[in-house]
Motif scaffolding. Structure first.
Motif, PDB file in Angstrom:
ATOM      1  N   LEU A   1       0.937  -1.337  -0.147  1.00 31.52           N
ATOM      2  CA  LEU A   1       0.061  -0.101   0.018  1.00 31.52           C
ATOM      3  C   LEU A   1       0.823   1.434   0.044  1.00 31.52           C
ATOM      4  O   LEU A   1       0.616   2.073  -0.820  1.00 31.52           O
TER       5      LEU A   1
ATOM      6  N   CYS B   1       2.596   1.714  -3.437  1.00 29.37           N
ATOM      7  CA  CYS B   1       1.691   2.053  -4.422  1.00 29.37           C
ATOM      8  C   CYS B   1       1.388   3.650  -4.409  1.00 29.37           C
ATOM      9  O   CYS B   1       1.165   4.178  -5.341  1.00 29.37           O
ATOM     10  N   PHE B   2       1.351   4.082  -2.956  1.00 32.17           N
ATOM     11  CA  PHE B   2       0.852   5.449  -2.917  1.00 32.17           C
ATOM     12  C   PHE B   2       1.959   6.379  -3.599  1.00 32.17           C
ATOM     13  O   PHE B   2       1.807   7.289  -4.123  1.00 32.17           O
TER      14      PHE B   2
ATOM     15  N   THR C   1       1.848   8.611  -6.757  1.00 35.28           N
ATOM     16  CA  THR C   1       1.671  10.063  -6.574  1.00 35.28           C
ATOM     17  C   THR C   1       2.994  10.880  -6.252  1.00 35.28           C
ATOM     18  O   THR C   1       2.958  12.037  -6.355  1.00 35.28           O
TER      19      THR C   1
ATOM     20  N   ILE D   1       0.010  14.291  -2.488  1.00 41.46           N
ATOM     21  CA  ILE D   1      -1.417  13.648  -2.205  1.00 41.46           C
ATOM     22  C   ILE D   1      -2.510  14.696  -3.173  1.00 41.46           C
ATOM     23  O   ILE D   1      -3.454  13.925  -3.455  1.00 41.46           O
TER      24      ILE D   1
END
Length: 313
Positions: free
Chosen positions: A138, A141-142, A146, A150
């Motif tokens: 997770l 992937c963030f 990005t 955000i």
């Protein structure tokens, strides 16, 4: 020795697959080639080559034998359409809309999906290492998608959607193949699955509908690499490893594929890759290596091969 052979096969296949994705990326960038045509042509040719190798080797009777029972014929059709064609198309579409590095890294969420599936089916237990694995996935992937911001995505939305679908189809592809590989050689299963997938897609994009005059010698070289090295050999080696290792192990040990894709995309294609995207890449590769190099996990999955799902329906 048998286990060592399986490890060598899956790692070699993963490297071929990773570089093959980058070469396909190059084709999309420089030549008038679309996803439908490339997937159609590579599946048909690679499938034919695999069955040809089987014909001149041992157990040639299996080429037609796999179609003699309704059960195996049905399983093969499902695997060819929902496994082989689906994983090929979604992966290539993600490359087309993004790049090979991101597409490959997103696809390698498949091991996490397999772990979750096995836990839901109560065929493995949730451990602290599994929780750490999901967390790394997770977080990785963030940062990958990005680049630490955000407010915006660093990767096109369509590339993300196709990439996640690619991970889902790869998880299905890995698990669903197990019962067929217990009965028939991997060359037979992979070869027919490719032909089934390529034939089905031919109704949408016939392989002869292409301006071949627009392709240079360089383009044909890249096509040959994608079809023979990045498809035929990559899939064959991966499926062969499933006859020796468990589905979970094969998925985890192929962690070298995203590394090969990232390095060739960044240094050969000169694609921009931000600092936090490198952090995300490290998290995802670390996630896979954490399980792949864990002896306890490796031993447990090997011993419980019979407990893994033989049917996905």
């Amino acid at each position: 020795m048998n286990r060592r052979k399986g490890i060598v096969l899956v790692i070699t296949g993963a490297i071929f697959w990773g570089i093959g994705g980058t070469v396909a990326n190059k084709l999309f960038q420089q030549f008038p080639i679309d996803v439908d045509w490339l997937v159609t042509i590579r599946l048909l040719i690679a499938g034919f080559l695999l069955l040809t190798v089987q014909f001149f080797g041992e157990n040639r009777s299996q080429i037609l034998g796999v179609w003699k029972t309704r059960r195996t014929a049905t399983q093969l059709m499902i695997f060819g359409l929902l496994g082989m064609l689906a994983v090929q198309y979604t992966y290539m579409a993600s490359i087309k809309h993004g790049n090979a590095a991101v597409a490959t890294l997103l696809q390698y969420l498949a091991p996490v999906m397999i772990i979750v599936y096995l836990i839901i089916r109560k065929q493995t237990v949730l451990t602290g290492k599994d929780l750490l694995t999901v967390t790394l996935a997770l977080v990785g992937c963030f940062f990958l998608l990005t680049n630490g911001s955000i407010s915006q995505l660093s990767v096109p939305t369509l590339a993300i959607i196709w990439g996640v679908l690619s991970a889902i189809t790869l998880a299905f592809y890995t698990l669903y193949a197990v019962p067929l590989l217990k009965l028939y050689d991997s060359l037979v299963i992979v070869g027919w699955a490719m032909i089934i997938g390529g034939f089905a897609l031919s109704f949408i994009r016939p392989p002869w509908q292409m301006d071949f005059n627009s392709l240079t010698l360089e383009a044909y070289f890249y096509l040959a690499f994608v079809i023979i090295i990045g498809t035929m050999l990559a899939f064959w080696f991966f499926m062969k490893s499933l006859q020796i290792l468990s589905a979970k192990e094969s998925s985890l040990l192929s962690s070298i594929e995203p590394l090969a894709a990232v390095l060739t995309t960044v240094f050969w294609l000169k694609e921009p890759f931000g600092f936090f995207q490198w952090v995300g890449t490290a998290c995802i590769i670390g996630m896979i290596l954490l399980l792949a190099l864990n002896k306890e996990s490796s031993s447990r999955t090997t011993q419980s091969k019979k407990e893994e799902p033989l049917k996905v329906s």
